[in-house]
Scaffold this motif. Structure first.
Motif, PDB file in Angstrom:
ATOM      1  N   GLY A  32      21.407   2.063  34.566  1.00  0.00           N
ATOM      2  CA  GLY A  32      21.361   0.827  33.795  1.00  0.00           C
ATOM      3  C   GLY A  32      22.734   0.178  33.835  1.00  0.00           C
ATOM      4  O   GLY A  32      23.751   0.847  33.598  1.00  0.00           O
ATOM      5  N   LEU A  33      22.774  -1.089  34.181  1.00  0.00           N
ATOM      6  CA  LEU A  33      24.041  -1.820  34.237  1.00  0.00           C
ATOM      7  C   LEU A  33      24.064  -2.895  33.163  1.00  0.00           C
ATOM      8  O   LEU A  33      23.079  -3.613  32.963  1.00  0.00           O
ATOM      9  N   GLU A  34      25.207  -3.000  32.487  1.00  0.00           N
ATOM     10  CA  GLU A  34      25.402  -4.117  31.574  1.00  0.00           C
ATOM     11  C   GLU A  34      25.500  -5.399  32.410  1.00  0.00           C
ATOM     12  O   GLU A  34      25.858  -5.341  33.598  1.00  0.00           O
ATOM     13  N   PRO A  35      25.179  -6.559  31.835  1.00  0.00           N
ATOM     14  CA  PRO A  35      25.205  -7.810  32.618  1.00  0.00           C
ATOM     15  C   PRO A  35      26.513  -8.044  33.357  1.00  0.00           C
ATOM     16  O   PRO A  35      26.522  -8.477  34.515  1.00  0.00           O
ATOM     17  N   GLU A  36      27.624  -7.745  32.710  1.00  0.00           N
ATOM     18  CA  GLU A  36      28.918  -7.978  33.364  1.00  0.00           C
ATOM     19  C   GLU A  36      29.149  -6.993  34.513  1.00  0.00           C
ATOM     20  O   GLU A  36      29.810  -7.337  35.504  1.00  0.00           O
ATOM     21  N   GLN A  37      28.609  -5.791  34.393  1.00  0.00           N
ATOM     22  CA  GLN A  37      28.724  -4.819  35.486  1.00  0.00           C
ATOM     23  C   GLN A  37      27.895  -5.258  36.686  1.00  0.00           C
ATOM     24  O   GLN A  37      28.330  -5.133  37.840  1.00  0.00           O
ATOM     25  N   LEU A  38      26.702  -5.773  36.434  1.00  0.00           N
ATOM     26  CA  LEU A  38      25.856  -6.256  37.523  1.00  0.00           C
ATOM     27  C   LEU A  38      26.527  -7.426  38.235  1.00  0.00           C
ATOM     28  O   LEU A  38      26.540  -7.492  39.472  1.00  0.00           O
ATOM     29  N   ASP A  39      27.121  -8.337  37.454  1.00  0.00           N
ATOM     30  CA  ASP A  39      27.825  -9.477  38.052  1.00  0.00           C
ATOM     31  C   ASP A  39      28.985  -9.005  38.923  1.00  0.00           C
ATOM     32  O   ASP A  39      29.190  -9.509  40.037  1.00  0.00           O
ATOM     33  N   ALA A  40      29.740  -8.041  38.417  1.00  0.00           N
ATOM     34  CA  ALA A  40      30.900  -7.541  39.160  1.00  0.00           C
ATOM     35  C   ALA A  40      30.466  -6.829  40.433  1.00  0.00           C
ATOM     36  O   ALA A  40      31.083  -6.999  41.497  1.00  0.00           O
ATOM     37  N   LEU A  41      29.407  -6.026  40.350  1.00  0.00           N
ATOM     38  CA  LEU A  41      28.920  -5.313  41.532  1.00  0.00           C
ATOM     39  C   LEU A  41      28.449  -6.304  42.595  1.00  0.00           C
ATOM     40  O   LEU A  41      28.642  -6.079  43.795  1.00  0.00           O
ATOM     41  N   GLY A  42      27.837  -7.387  42.146  1.00  0.00           N
ATOM     42  CA  GLY A  42      27.342  -8.388  43.080  1.00  0.00           C
ATOM     43  C   GLY A  42      28.432  -9.095  43.857  1.00  0.00           C
ATOM     44  O   GLY A  42      28.167  -9.679  44.915  1.00  0.00           O
ATOM     45  N   GLN A  43      29.670  -9.048  43.354  1.00  0.00           N
ATOM     46  CA  GLN A  43      30.790  -9.709  44.020  1.00  0.00           C
ATOM     47  C   GLN A  43      31.774  -8.717  44.640  1.00  0.00           C
ATOM     48  O   GLN A  43      32.730  -9.135  45.301  1.00  0.00           O
ATOM     49  N   ALA A  44      31.540  -7.434  44.439  1.00  0.00           N
ATOM     50  CA  ALA A  44      32.475  -6.416  44.913  1.00  0.00           C
ATOM     51  C   ALA A  44      32.483  -6.328  46.436  1.00  0.00           C
ATOM     52  O   ALA A  44      31.463  -6.564  47.093  1.00  0.00           O
ATOM     53  N   LYS A  45      33.630  -5.970  46.986  1.00  0.00           N
ATOM     54  CA  LYS A  45      33.781  -5.812  48.430  1.00  0.00           C
ATOM     55  C   LYS A  45      33.933  -4.331  48.767  1.00  0.00           C
ATOM     56  O   LYS A  45      34.464  -3.546  47.988  1.00  0.00           O
ATOM     57  N   GLY A  46      33.482  -3.958  49.963  1.00  0.00           N
ATOM     58  CA  GLY A  46      33.673  -2.591  50.431  1.00  0.00           C
ATOM     59  C   GLY A  46      32.896  -1.550  49.652  1.00  0.00           C
ATOM     60  O   GLY A  46      33.309  -0.379  49.594  1.00  0.00           O
ATOM     61  N   VAL A  47      31.777  -1.940  49.070  1.00  0.00           N
ATOM     62  CA  VAL A  47      30.951  -0.991  48.322  1.00  0.00           C
ATOM     63  C   VAL A  47      30.216  -0.079  49.300  1.00  0.00           C
ATOM     64  O   VAL A  47      29.583  -0.543  50.254  1.00  0.00           O
ATOM     65  N   ALA A  48      30.289   1.227  49.074  1.00  0.00           N
ATOM     66  CA  ALA A  48      29.620   2.186  49.956  1.00  0.00           C
ATOM     67  C   ALA A  48      28.111   2.113  49.764  1.00  0.00           C
ATOM     68  O   ALA A  48      27.615   1.750  48.691  1.00  0.00           O
ATOM     69  N   LYS A  49      27.386   2.463  50.804  1.00  0.00           N
ATOM     70  CA  LYS A  49      25.931   2.552  50.758  1.00  0.00           C
ATOM     71  C   LYS A  49      25.576   4.029  50.680  1.00  0.00           C
ATOM     72  O   LYS A  49      25.755   4.772  51.646  1.00  0.00           O
ATOM     73  N   LEU A  50      25.076   4.460  49.526  1.00  0.00           N
ATOM     74  CA  LEU A  50      24.951   5.884  49.243  1.00  0.00           C
ATOM     75  C   LEU A  50      23.545   6.423  49.457  1.00  0.00           C
ATOM     76  O   LEU A  50      22.564   5.862  48.980  1.00  0.00           O
TER      77      LEU A  50
END
Length: 304
Positions: A68-86
């Motif tokens: 579960g992501l808080e709204p601000e966490q979802l927003d930040a993840l959506g703009q993050a760079k270099g996120v690994a695909k797990l």
């Protein structure tokens, strides 16, 4: 014990015994550009809420498993760079090194099991890739379905795969493959295919009973619920076939391999369909989320 960071909404739902549906996060980080990725993620979460359940989007952030992501966490993840695909192979390493990663089907199933969530909605599962007899390119999703007790609602397997071999492997691994509302096994953007599904169930309550019965029998693994894309949203298989073949030939010519194959093919198909593949993708994910919420609701009643 794994330190799970639950969102406020998911924590409250667990305390109250409300139905919860897990969601992967690669659709946010690797599926589409910002801000459309966040808009779609929020819409899918809303679809689950409207159907009576609570969404739990799963990701690893700074080494911590978030359910579960808080709204601000979802927003930040959506703009993050270099996120690994797990997936199963690299999830633990990402957490141990304090990294940030988005979960695929396999990793989301693992996290859902730890969090006590029994139902997961996604787009389409991974499977056996074309040419796997020489490349051995087979998704970890299939083995995860065979060992992790989560019911996965998907629009079948991605159409870029060798569906016949994917179904064969699922049968060998003892994974129930349940088509909803039809006898054919759907292929992501297309509801109708030449492949007959091993099982058919049209009632969310029946699917929930089958999930519970597997648990009572002590059988490992989950269920694959193959929920066809709504007919008005689909792209017919005969139209897609030459487009997929061309994309696969391009990938081979450019020596695209491993984890890079699927995103490459999806991008080429997006271009060749002038964006229709992405529109269909969004429609099928939302459709799967709504069904998953109903199944989770039925499981919640039976568990109570």
């Amino acid at each position: 014990m794994i330190d799970i960071q639950f969102s406020t909404e998911v924590r409250d739902a667990k305390d109250a015994g409300r139905p919860i549906v897990a969601l992967e996060s690669t659709i946010i980080t690797h599926g589409m550009p910002h801000p459309q990725n966040v808009e779609v993620a929020k819409q899918v979460e809303k679809d689950i809420r409207d159907a009576g359940a609570v969404p739990a989007t799963i990701a690893v952030i700074d080494g911590r498993l978030h359910v579960g992501l808080e709204p601000e966490q979802l927003d930040a993840l959506g703009q993050a760079k270099g996120v690994a695909k797990l997936s199963r192979a690299d999830m633990a390493a990402c957490m141990a090194s304090g990294g940030t990663g988005a979960t695929t089907v396999a990793a989301t199933m693992i996290a859902a099991r730890f969090a006590g969530i029994e139902v997961f909605a996604t787009g389409g599962i991974g499977g056996v890739h074309q040419g796997a007899e020489t490349t051995f390119d087979i998704s970890a999703d299939l083995h995860e379905l065979a060992q992790t007790p989560v019911t996965v609602v998907a629009a079948g397997a991605k159409a870029i795969l060798d569906i016949a071999k994917t179904l064969e492997v699922l049968e060998t691994l003892g994974v129930p493959v349940i088509a909803v509302g039809q006898n054919e096994f759907p292929a992501f953007w297309s509801s109708q295919t030449q492949f007959t599904a091993p099982l058919r169930m049209d009632d969310p309550a029946q699917i929930a009973r089958a999930h519970r019965m597997r648990r009572e029998l002590g059988l490992p693994g989950g269920q694959l619920v193959a929920n066809p894309i709504p007919e008005k949203e689909q792209i017919p298989a005969e139209e897609l076939a030459p487009i997929i073949a061309g994309a696969q030939a391009d990938a081979e010519a450019h020596r695209i391999t491993g984890k890079d194959v699927t995103p490459y093919l999806l991008q080429r198909i997006f271009e060749q369909t002038e964006g229709r593949s992405l529109t269909a993708n969004i429609a099928l994910v939302r459709n799967n989320a709504r069904l998953a919420a109903k199944i989770a609701g039925e499981l919640c009643v039976s568990n109570g």
